[in-house]
Write an enzyme that holds these catalytic residues in place. Sequence first.
Site, PDB file in Angstrom:
ATOM      1  N   ASP A  10       0.873  -1.185   0.000  1.00 42.26           N
ATOM      2  CA  ASP A  10       0.000   0.000   0.000  1.00 42.26           C
ATOM      3  C   ASP A  10       0.905   1.229   0.000  1.00 42.26           C
ATOM      4  O   ASP A  10       0.837   2.084   0.870  1.00 42.26           O
ATOM      5  CB  ASP A  10      -0.952   0.000   1.216  1.00 42.26           C
ATOM      6  CG  ASP A  10      -0.228   0.039   2.559  1.00 42.26           C
ATOM      7  OD1 ASP A  10      -0.808   0.592   3.519  1.00 42.26           O
ATOM      8  OD2 ASP A  10       0.907  -0.469   2.664  1.00 42.26           O
ATOM      9  N   GLU A 166      -2.672  -2.497  15.269  1.00 40.61           N
ATOM     10  CA  GLU A 166      -1.686  -1.969  14.314  1.00 40.61           C
ATOM     11  C   GLU A 166      -2.438  -1.607  13.038  1.00 40.61           C
ATOM     12  O   GLU A 166      -3.487  -2.163  12.728  1.00 40.61           O
ATOM     13  CB  GLU A 166      -0.636  -3.080  14.082  1.00 40.61           C
ATOM     14  CG  GLU A 166       0.412  -2.766  13.038  1.00 40.61           C
ATOM     15  CD  GLU A 166      -0.099  -3.056  11.617  1.00 40.61           C
ATOM     16  OE1 GLU A 166      -0.953  -3.934  11.474  1.00 40.61           O
ATOM     17  OE2 GLU A 166       0.311  -2.359  10.694  1.00 40.61           O
ATOM     18  N   PHE A 167      -1.878  -0.712  12.229  1.00 35.24           N
ATOM     19  CA  PHE A 167      -2.585  -0.139  11.080  1.00 35.24           C
ATOM     20  C   PHE A 167      -3.102  -1.204  10.103  1.00 35.24           C
ATOM     21  O   PHE A 167      -4.280  -1.187   9.731  1.00 35.24           O
ATOM     22  CB  PHE A 167      -1.664   0.847  10.344  1.00 35.24           C
ATOM     23  CG  PHE A 167      -2.297   1.486   9.145  1.00 35.24           C
ATOM     24  CD1 PHE A 167      -2.067   0.967   7.879  1.00 35.24           C
ATOM     25  CD2 PHE A 167      -3.137   2.584   9.270  1.00 35.24           C
ATOM     26  CE1 PHE A 167      -2.659   1.538   6.760  1.00 35.24           C
ATOM     27  CE2 PHE A 167      -3.733   3.172   8.165  1.00 35.24           C
ATOM     28  CZ  PHE A 167      -3.496   2.635   6.898  1.00 35.24           C
ATOM     29  N   ASN A 168      -2.255  -2.104   9.624  1.00 35.07           N
ATOM     30  CA  ASN A 168      -2.661  -3.026   8.552  1.00 35.07           C
ATOM     31  C   ASN A 168      -3.802  -3.941   8.987  1.00 35.07           C
ATOM     32  O   ASN A 168      -4.722  -4.210   8.220  1.00 35.07           O
ATOM     33  CB  ASN A 168      -1.469  -3.865   8.074  1.00 35.07           C
ATOM     34  CG  ASN A 168      -0.477  -3.038   7.278  1.00 35.07           C
ATOM     35  OD1 ASN A 168      -0.840  -2.024   6.670  1.00 35.07           O
ATOM     36  ND2 ASN A 168       0.786  -3.439   7.308  1.00 35.07           N
ATOM     37  N   HIS A 240       9.103  -0.856   9.194  1.00 33.48           N
ATOM     38  CA  HIS A 240       8.115  -1.934   9.333  1.00 33.48           C
ATOM     39  C   HIS A 240       8.160  -2.886   8.121  1.00 33.48           C
ATOM     40  O   HIS A 240       8.422  -4.077   8.252  1.00 33.48           O
ATOM     41  CB  HIS A 240       6.705  -1.346   9.440  1.00 33.48           C
ATOM     42  CG  HIS A 240       6.503  -0.372  10.563  1.00 33.48           C
ATOM     43  ND1 HIS A 240       6.537  -0.718  11.901  1.00 33.48           N
ATOM     44  CD2 HIS A 240       6.245   0.954  10.527  1.00 33.48           C
ATOM     45  CE1 HIS A 240       6.314   0.350  12.639  1.00 33.48           C
ATOM     46  NE2 HIS A 240       6.128   1.380  11.849  1.00 33.48           N
TER      47      HIS A 240
END
Length: 318
Positions: A10, A166-168, A240
């Site tokens: 992404d 976490e974001f994902n 990351h």
Amino acid sequence: MKEKLILDVDTGIDDAIGILLAVKSNAFDILGITTVNGNVSLDQATKNTCKILDLVKADYIPVIKGASTPLLRKPFFEHRIHGEDGLGGALKSEAITHPVSDGFAPDFLINSILSFSGEVTLVFTGPLTNLALAVKKCPQITNHVKEVIFMGGVVKGSGNVTPTAEFNTYVDPEAAKIVLHAGFPSITQVGLDVTRKALLTKNHLDLITDKILADYIATSTNDYQQKYFNRYGVHACAMHDPLAVGIALNKGIVETEKYFVDIETRSELCDGQLVCDFQNRLNKKANLYVSLKVDDQAFFQMFIDILNGHFLGKGVTS
Ligand code: RIB
Ligand code: CA
């Protein structure tokens, strides 16, 4: 023969550096890079991916677009970290020459995995939407993938979007749930527990002799590092996604243990939280290799060797 790899991104700042590592390592036969909405929109992530491939003149790697939204939820972009363009403002004036291939990422994943049964490594550095769609359409791909490595979740520390997520995994927890329960025999989670220890600093940048790459990484991470300084008092930024690529190159840089892991999808406070059953309370079959420790020095030695063209090859440390 080089190992076959598909990267799903992404493309934001750290995805872009992960792409650079994968390409410059010269260790993979990169079948394609699939894009997904996440840090930025699908279109922007795709444009950014093409810009990075132009930067390293990798016109031979197909770029295939995937999901423009999570499975059920609305997109949740992270411009605060990655900037309006998703690359921290780097390469802003660069024209894009890399073409975008026809087709849809989940179909590309299915066709590639079935065409090269047992040979393809999947590295996912964004929300898992494309892999979930591929699994729903063709469940048997789980038996034909060599291994899956994904950057996502956190099992012991705090989240980076909510206290627990976490974001994902926060952006598309339903996709993560499908992937976790799909039955992949070898799937490794690379979460904040280890990526937060993979901190890129100015000292690392000073060691990169390729000026184009050093300048790009410095420009794209400048604001990211400043934000990290504002919060933690150190000029650094977490690599990351590059760490997930690094693990595909050398599994020895992390210590993993296999546990049963599930994800919360129906909670007001904890949606997107990875729940790791460390004590086997649920008595369910372990489904995920969880990364718990990282040799960050070995990672950055490999990182710099790759970008300086000195990488000795997959699984080899200098
Ligand atoms: O939490 C970090 C992850 O979310 C990274 O993949 C970053 O690019 C964002 O997608
Ligand atoms: Ca990412």
